[in-house]
Design a protein around this motif. Structure first.
Motif, PDB file in Angstrom:
ATOM      1  N   PRO A 160       0.839  -1.206   0.000  1.00  0.00           N
ATOM      2  CA  PRO A 160       0.000   0.000   0.000  1.00  0.00           C
ATOM      3  C   PRO A 160       0.875   1.258   0.000  1.00  0.00           C
ATOM      4  CG  PRO A 160      -0.732  -1.581   1.655  1.00  0.00           C
ATOM      5  CD  PRO A 160       0.585  -2.072   1.162  1.00  0.00           C
ATOM      6  N   GLY A 161       0.400   2.259  -0.694  1.00  0.00           N
ATOM      7  CA  GLY A 161       1.116   3.530  -0.705  1.00  0.00           C
ATOM      8  C   GLY A 161       2.199   3.615  -1.754  1.00  0.00           C
TER       9      GLY A 161
ATOM     10  N   TYR B 159      -1.974   7.463  -9.970  1.00  0.00           N
ATOM     11  CA  TYR B 159      -0.513   7.410  -9.921  1.00  0.00           C
ATOM     12  C   TYR B 159       0.042   8.714  -9.380  1.00  0.00           C
ATOM     13  CZ  TYR B 159       4.344   7.526 -11.561  1.00  0.00           C
ATOM     14  OH  TYR B 159       5.710   7.653 -11.615  1.00  0.00           O
ATOM     15  N   TRP B 160      -0.470   9.835  -9.874  1.00  0.00           N
ATOM     16  CA  TRP B 160       0.062  11.126  -9.461  1.00  0.00           C
ATOM     17  C   TRP B 160      -0.236  11.409  -7.994  1.00  0.00           C
ATOM     18  CZ3 TRP B 160       3.433  13.928 -12.139  1.00  0.00           C
ATOM     19  CH2 TRP B 160       3.757  15.189 -11.659  1.00  0.00           C
ATOM     20  N   THR B 161      -1.445  11.128  -7.573  1.00  0.00           N
ATOM     21  CA  THR B 161      -1.820  11.395  -6.186  1.00  0.00           C
ATOM     22  C   THR B 161      -1.014  10.542  -5.216  1.00  0.00           C
ATOM     23  OG1 THR B 161      -4.078  11.954  -6.867  1.00  0.00           O
ATOM     24  CG2 THR B 161      -3.743  11.377  -4.558  1.00  0.00           C
TER      25      THR B 161
ATOM     26  N   THR C 189      10.860  12.838  -4.543  1.00  0.00           N
ATOM     27  CA  THR C 189       9.627  12.963  -3.757  1.00  0.00           C
ATOM     28  C   THR C 189       9.132  11.583  -3.353  1.00  0.00           C
ATOM     29  OG1 THR C 189       9.020  14.977  -4.944  1.00  0.00           O
ATOM     30  CG2 THR C 189       7.261  13.818  -3.759  1.00  0.00           C
ATOM     31  N   ALA C 190       8.827  11.415  -2.072  1.00  0.00           N
ATOM     32  CA  ALA C 190       8.389  10.109  -1.560  1.00  0.00           C
ATOM     33  C   ALA C 190       6.896   9.927  -1.780  1.00  0.00           C
ATOM     34  CB  ALA C 190       8.723   9.971  -0.087  1.00  0.00           C
ATOM     35  N   SER C 191       6.530   8.714  -2.144  1.00  0.00           N
ATOM     36  CA  SER C 191       5.111   8.367  -2.256  1.00  0.00           C
ATOM     37  C   SER C 191       4.522   8.233  -0.854  1.00  0.00           C
ATOM     38  CB  SER C 191       4.963   7.056  -3.016  1.00  0.00           C
ATOM     39  OG  SER C 191       5.450   5.971  -2.240  1.00  0.00           O
ATOM     40  N   THR C 192       3.215   8.024  -0.765  1.00  0.00           N
ATOM     41  CA  THR C 192       2.592   7.856   0.548  1.00  0.00           C
ATOM     42  C   THR C 192       3.125   6.620   1.259  1.00  0.00           C
ATOM     43  OG1 THR C 192       0.765   6.679  -0.514  1.00  0.00           O
ATOM     44  CG2 THR C 192       0.488   9.053  -0.137  1.00  0.00           C
TER      45      THR C 192
END
Length: 516
Positions: free
Chosen positions: A352-353, A380-382, A416-419
Motif C-alpha cells: 500500500p502507498g 498514480y500522481w496522487t 519525492t516520496a510516495s505515501t
C-alpha cells in the motif's frame, strides 16, 4: 691577197671560241641558279602549311567536337547521377518507397545540358529519363544488370527496392568535322546518353541487439507510422514476449539480433550488450541477422539493471550498467540490509502507498497484449506526488507514461516520496545513475515477423532480414519473471522514418550513394 684569207680564218676561229665560251658560261650560270634554288629554303613553311592545312583544320575540328560531346555527356551524366541519388534516397524499404522515389524524380531534379542538336541549352527533366528499381546488383561492376536484379512487381514489392537505375534518353549531337571526308555517306550526327545506378543505405549505430515484431503488422486500423505519430496510440501499453519456447515470432514479441563482433556468443555476453549504457552495435535497415534462443535469466537481469535491480551482480557491476536517473516502480525493499542494491526477490510491487506506472484498464488489441491507452494517471500522481502541479494540458489529453516519467525528472520530483515511502532516486548501494542516456529506453529493429516467418526461422539464426523501422520503447516496469515467456511491458516512443519525431536522429546513419 694571201693575207686576207688568213685574217678571215683567224677571225672565224675566234668567233667560234667566243660562242662556245658564252654557252659554257650560261650553262654554269643556270646550274648555279638551279643549285641556289634547290638549296634555298625561304618560303618552305608556306608550302608545308599549304600541304598540311587540311589536316590541321581537321584535327582542330575533331578537338572541338570531342570537347563539345564530352561537355554534353558530362551534363547528361550529372543529370543521371542527380536523378538516381534523389530517387535512391527514398528507398527506405517501406511500402510507399517507390511512389516517393518517383515523386522525387518528378519534382526534385532539373539539370541543363548544352551542345545537343536541340539548340540552345536544354533542361533535362523526369520526362527525359527512364528508371527501373533493383533489388540487388551484380557481384562486380563489369557484369550487366540482369532480370534477377530487377523489381518486376513494383506494386507489391516496393519494400524490396534497394537501388535505382536511371537512364537518360539519348539526345542528338551533330559533329562539325565532315565524317564523309573519311567515309563516303557517313553521317555527322549521332546520339549521346548516360546511365547511373544509386542505392540507399540506412542504419543505426550504438543500438542494442534487439528486434521487436511489429505490433501493427496486421492491424486493420493503424500502421506503425500512424501509431508513432499519435499520442493516443503511443500510450497503449504493449506486452512483449521473448521469441522462443514460450512465444512464436509474431506481432508484439521480441528476440535478439546478432551481437557486434568481439562481444561474444554466450547468453551472458548478449545480456551485457543489452544492459550496457554504451552499446556498440551498428545495424543496416536492409539486412539484419537474428540470434534468438539465448537463456532468459541474464536477459531479465539486463533489463532490470536499469531499475537499480541486481546491479552489483551478473557482471553488471561497472558504471556503464548503472540505473536510470528515475527508477520509481511501485516497489519497496522487504528484506536484505539497507546497504544492498535491491535484488528482484527483495522487492514487493503490491505494498500500500506505492504505485508504479499503471497498466491500461483494458487490453482489447493484439490478442489481449496491447492496451487501450487508458491508464490511471490521477491515481498514480496522487499516490506519488500528492498535490504537486503538472501540465494542465494533461487534464484534457492524457499523457503517455514516458511523458510523465520525463516530467518527474525535469520538475525535480524524482526524490519525492510516495505515501508508502518510495522515491525514484536509485539506492546509494547501486552503481551511480547514468544520466548521459535515458536508461529506461530500449532500442530495437522493428520486423514484420509474420511476413518473414514464411521463409525464415526467427526463433533461431536468420540472415538478411529487412527492417521496417528502428524504434525506441519505454520500459514501464521491471521484468517480473526469468522464464522464457517473461513479459516486458513497454510503450512505443519513437521510430525512424515517417511518423517519427526525430528523437532517434542521433543514431541514424542514412546515405544515398552512387554505385555505377
Amino acid at each position: 691577197m694571201s693575207a686576207t684569207p688568213g685574217i678571215k680564218q683567224k677571225d672565224a676561229g675566234s668567233a667560234s671560241g667566243k660562242v662556245t665560251g658564252v654557252r659554257g658560261a650560261k650553262s654554269k650560270t643556270m646550274l648555279r641558279i638551279v643549285r641556289s634554288f634547290w638549296h634555298d629554303q625561304r618560303g618552305i613553311a608556306l608550302i608545308l602549311v599549304s600541304i598540311m592545312l587540311p589536316a590541321i583544320i581537321g584535327f582542330s575540328l575533331l578537338a572541338i567536337d570531342m570537347s563539345r560531346v564530352n561537355n554534353l555527356h558530362n551534363d547528361l551524366q550529372k543529370g543521371a547521377d542527380a536523378f538516381s541519388i534523389a530517387a535512391a534516397a527514398e528507398l527506405d524499404g517501406k511500402s510507399d518507397s517507390i511512389t516517393r522515389a518517383d515523386r522525387a524524380l518528378l519534382t526534385l531534379v532539373s539539370n541543363r545540358y548544352t551542345f545537343s542538336t536541340s539548340g540552345p541549352p536544354q533542361t533535362l527533366a523526369a520526362a527525359g529519363v527512364t528508371r527501373r528499381y533493383l533489388r540487388s546488383l551484380p557481384a562486380t561492376d563489369n557484369l550487366p544488370i540482369v532480370a534477377a536484379n530487377v523489381i518486376t512487381d513494383e506494386l507489391n514489392d516496393p519494400q524490396l527496392a534497394r537501388f535505382v537505375e536511371v537512364s537518360v534518353n539519348p539526345v542528338g549531337f551533330a559533329a562539325i568535322f565532315p565524317a564523309s571526308f573519311l567515309q563516303a555517306g557517313a553521317s555527322n550526327s549521332f546520339t549521346v546518353g548516360a546511365v547511373a545506378v544509386a542505392g540507399f543505405t540506412s542504419g543505426v549505430c550504438d543500438f542494442t541487439p534487439v528486434f521487436i515484431c511489429n505490433p501493427y503488422e496486421n492491424d486493420p486500423d493503424y500502421t506503425l507510422e500512424e501509431a508513432a505519430a499519435s499520442v493516443a496510440l503511443r500510450r497503449r501499453l504493449i506486452e512483449l514476449r521473448k521469441v522462443g519456447n514460450g512465444a512464436a515470432a509474431g506481432p508484439g514479441n521480441f528476440g535478439f539480433l546478432e551481437p557486434p563482433e568481439g562481444v561474444g556468443n554466450g547468453a551472458q555476453a548478449l545480456a551485457q550488450t543489452i544492459a550496457t549504457s554504451r552499446p556498440i552495435g551498428c545495424y543496416n535497415s536492409a539486412s539484419v541477422d537474428t540470434k534468438t534462443g539465448q537463456n532468459a535469466g541474464p536477459v531479465q537481469d539486463a533489463f532490470n539493471v536499469r531499475f537499480g535491480i541486481g546491479a552489483n551482480g551478473n557482471h553488471f557491476d561497472s558504471p556503464e550498467y548503472g540505473p536510470a536517473a528515475n527508477v520509481r516502480k511501485g516497489a519497496i525493499r522487504t528484506s536484505g540490509s539497507a546497504n544492498q542494491c535491491p535484488s528482484m526477490n527483495r522487492l514487493s510491487f503490491t505494498e500500500p502507498g506505492t504505485m508504479g506506472l499503471p497498466r491500461d484498464a483494458a487490453t482489447p488489441y493484439m490478442g489481449g497484449r496491447m492496451g487501450d491507452g487508458n491508464w490511471n494517471f490521477s491515481a498514480y500522481w496522487t499516490t506519488n506526488f500528492g498535490s504537486a502541479t503538472y501540465p494542465s494540458a494533461w487534464d484534457t489529453t492524457k499523457p503517455t507514461r514516458y511523458q510523465v516519467y520525463r516530467y518527474e525528472i525535469s520538475a525535480g520530483l524524482v526524490g519525492t516520496a510516495s505515501t508508502g515511502g518510495e522515491v525514484g532516486t536509485p539506492p546509494a548501494a547501486c552503481q551511480p545513475p547514468v544520466t548521459s542516456v535515458d536508461r529506461r529506453l530500449i532500442y530495437g529493429a522493428i520486423l514484420n515477423c509474420d511476413a518473414l516467418n514464411d521463409t525464415n526461422d526467427l526463433s533461431g539464426h536468420s540472415t538478411g532480414l529487412p527492417v521496417e523501422a528502428f524504434a525506441s520503447f519505454f520500459l514501464t516496469e521491471p521484468v517480473a519473471s526469468p522464464s522464457e515467456d517473461g513479459s516486458v511491458m513497454v510503450e512505443l516512443v519513437d521510430i525512424t522514418g515517417r511518423g517519427g519525431q526525430g528523437t532517434l536522429d542521433n543514431f541514424l546513419r542514412d546515405e544515398a550513394q552512387l554505385y555505377r
